[in-house]
Enzyme design. Structure first.
Site, PDB file in Angstrom:
ATOM      1  N   HIS A 188       0.817  -1.220   0.000  1.00  0.00           N
ATOM      2  CA  HIS A 188       0.000   0.000   0.000  1.00  0.00           C
ATOM      3  C   HIS A 188       0.848   1.265   0.000  1.00  0.00           C
ATOM      4  CE1 HIS A 188       0.489  -0.035   4.491  1.00  0.00           C
ATOM      5  NE2 HIS A 188       0.393   1.272   4.322  1.00  0.00           N
ATOM      6  N   ASP A 239       0.053  -7.652   1.758  1.00  0.00           N
ATOM      7  CA  ASP A 239       0.475  -6.246   1.743  1.00  0.00           C
ATOM      8  C   ASP A 239       2.004  -6.179   1.834  1.00  0.00           C
ATOM      9  OD1 ASP A 239       0.517  -3.511   1.797  1.00  0.00           O
ATOM     10  OD2 ASP A 239      -0.240  -3.320   3.852  1.00  0.00           O
ATOM     11  N   SER A 341       4.156   2.977   8.011  1.00  0.00           N
ATOM     12  CA  SER A 341       3.782   1.901   7.100  1.00  0.00           C
ATOM     13  C   SER A 341       4.969   1.451   6.254  1.00  0.00           C
ATOM     14  CB  SER A 341       2.662   2.368   6.164  1.00  0.00           C
ATOM     15  OG  SER A 341       1.442   2.439   6.850  1.00  0.00           O
TER      16      SER A 341
END
Length: 397
Positions: A188, A239, A341
């Site tokens: 992502h 992910d 992230s």
């Protein structure tokens, strides 16, 4: 000073390996005395080194590349018999009792067919290659919410991911350097809704906005963005992504890779550490200085109890243990947050003096909430995919 060498007569030994199943690191084995041992890299086996000093070959389990894996005594190393029976003898070229001799193979190692690498072995071969290991960290506090500032050179594998914005570059995600050319991050993170595709990688930095810190930052352009083929946003399964850099990285004390955690089991005795330049609290400001935070491991059952009620859109099948792992603060406000992230969830092996990448920061609910873990992509579930892209030509020979 030239390293001492020992000529190893291995023809009978190689034939025996080809005739039976080869053992691997941590497999049980039987010492020549009849006692129980464990298959170990020869460089980590004091009992084998002592046998070499007596001019006796240890029991061989197999090879990791050209490095012998030997049957290692679990306790005190046994003294060799005065006249060993059925044991190949080493012919010393020179001796130096305090160092492990190098080996010159008298015969070719097993063929490629007999040394077909198991999943994860390519990663271990590359891990052994990336020497010397990172410096031993001082204090193991760690990541964004509730964390503390990192030390210079403490996390030399840490990568900041940059996106083109109007006034320069925005550093919105993290990643981990795993080879000379590749950084591992979250899928992502490949595209930012306001800034577009990730374009740059910065390695070797500590304070992302200050040139006066003890750091040696180096910027790279991303040539290729490789998401996992099964990643489908807004789902958070798979992910994970690889970033291929525009040139090879020159390793130093400030920039060097970490190893991949190829085993599924997380060793809860070693602290889990997350790192990033993300927000230091939910809705707060991002940090210019790399932050580290110590996290607790949450079981899959504990994690699903939290997320099954709150994340049906992202996790319709719940948290899947084979490819996801959870960590957070049980008794304190410790967590990763926005901006972290793609960054690494790592553990430090004091035995091997090197970091291992356990997970990639994927998502959470409200960062920094006590007792609420975040979800990380579990690296061990993607070792085959990673190896087949970046280490296609790595063999045991």
């Amino acid at each position: 000073m030239q390293s001492s060498k020992i000529f190893v007569v291995l023809s009978i030994l190689i034939k025996s390996i080809l005739a039976q199943s080869e053992c691997y690191v941590d497999d049980p084995c039987t010492l020549y005395t009849g006692g129980n041992g464990i298959c170990t890299n020869i460089h980590e086996c004091p009992s084998a080194i002592e046998l070499l000093q007596y001019n006796v070959r240890p029991v061989l389990c197999g090879f990791m590349g050209l490095t012998p894996i030997v049957c290692c005594a679990k306790s005190e190393p046994p003294k060799p018999p005065k006249t060993p029976q059925n044991i190949a003898v080493l012919s010393p070229i020179a001796s130096k009792p305090t160092e492990l001799p190098e080996f010159v193979l008298a015969v070719s190692p097993p063929t490629a067919e007999t040394t077909k690498l198991k999943p994860g072995e390519k990663s271990q071969i590359q891990c052994d290659k990336y020497a010397p290991p990172p410096p031993k960290p001082g204090d193991f506090g760690i990541a964004a919410v509730g964390g503390e500032e990192s030390l210079a050179k403490e996390f030399p594998h840490m990568a900041a991911l940059g996106y083109k914005i109007a006034n320069g570059v925005g550093w919105y995600c993290g990643g981990g350097l795993i080879s000379e050319r590749y950084v591992l991050t979250a899928a992502h993170c490949l595209f930012h809704r306001d800034a577009g595709p990730v374009t740059f990688v910065r390695l070797g930095d500590l304070n992302i906005q200050d040139d006066a810190d003890d750091a040696q930052p180096e910027n790279f352009t991303i040539l290729e963005r490789i998401p996992h083929p099964d990643y489908r946003a807004p789902l958070v399964y798979n992910d994970i992504a690889l970033l291929r850099l525009d040139r090879d990285v020159t390793f130093s004390d400030y920039i060097k890779p970490l190893c991949l955690q190829v085993e599924h089991v997380v060793n809860t005795y070693d602290p889990l550490t997350a790192t990033g330049w993300g927000r230091t609290e939910f809705g707060g400001q991002t940090s210019d200085i790399l932050i580290k935070v110590k996290l607790d491991y949450f079981t899959n059952e504990e994690c699903n109890e939290v997320f099954q009620k709150n994340s049906k859109k992202r996790l319709p099948d719940g948290v899947i243990d084979s490819v996801q792992v959870c960590a957070g603060g049980r008794d304190e406000r410790m967590d990763t947050c926005q901006g972290d992230s793609g960054g690494p969830l790592q553990t430090y092996s004091f035995k091997k003096k090197i970091f291992y990448l356990v997970g990639i920061t994927s998502f959470g609910i409200a960062c920094g909430t006590q007792g609420i873990p975040a979800v990380y992509t579990r690296i061990s579930g993607y070792v085959d995919w990673i190896e087949n892209i970046i280490w296609q030509n790595v063999t045991s020979n």
